[in-house]
Motif scaffolding. Structure first.
Motif: not given
Length: 138
Positions: A20-30, A62-74, A112-115
């Motif tokens: 019941v107390s889960w926050p409504e998440p924002g839109q992830a920018e991915t 992201t460090e926090d999907p509720l407050t910070k955008p996702f970083e895309r790693i190609a 770090d690079a996810m390679q």
């Protein structure tokens, strides 16, 4: 459910004790991450990756999907049905299966690079599983 929304819901569940107390998440920018997503929390980051048969797989973090955008790693290689795993020694691995005729693959990743830091290795082969293929739908 969109992969981004599923990721945020999983994160919200891990931080809240009551549905019941889960926050409504924002839109992830991915960027579009494809399908069959894998979602992991590793070393203070929240990772989202999904597969695509048309292009190299990407990772988002992201460090926090509720407050910070996702970083895309190609991505730098194709994978299907991914599974990120961090071993007890801190090394990061990606496991995946590409089809019901190929093995389940694994490769160590630079966190770090996810390679890949080495060549992918075939780990479980279709013929080694009592004559069945790797895929349950085959």
């Amino acid at each position: 459910m969109a992969p981004e929304r599923a990721a945020l819901s999983a994160h919200a569940k891990s931080r809240q004790t009551s549905v019941v107390s889960w926050p409504e998440p924002g839109q992830a920018e991915t960027a579009s991450v494809g399908c069959a997503p894998d979602i992991r929390s590793i070393d203070g980051f929240f990772y989202l990756c999904a597969s695509s048969v048309r292009k190299d797989g990407d990772f988002c973090r992201t460090e926090d999907p509720l407050t910070k955008p996702f970083e895309r790693i190609a991505g730098s290689f194709k994978f299907w049905d991914p599974d990120l795993f961090q071993d007890d020694d801190g090394k990061l691995y990606l496991y995946w299966v590409s089809s019901n005729h190929e093995p389940i693959y694994g490769v160590e990743l630079d966190p770090d690079a996810m390679q890949p830091v080495c060549e992918k290795q075939g780990l479980i082969f279709p013929d080694s599983v009592e004559g069945r293929t790797c895929c349950a739908c085959a």
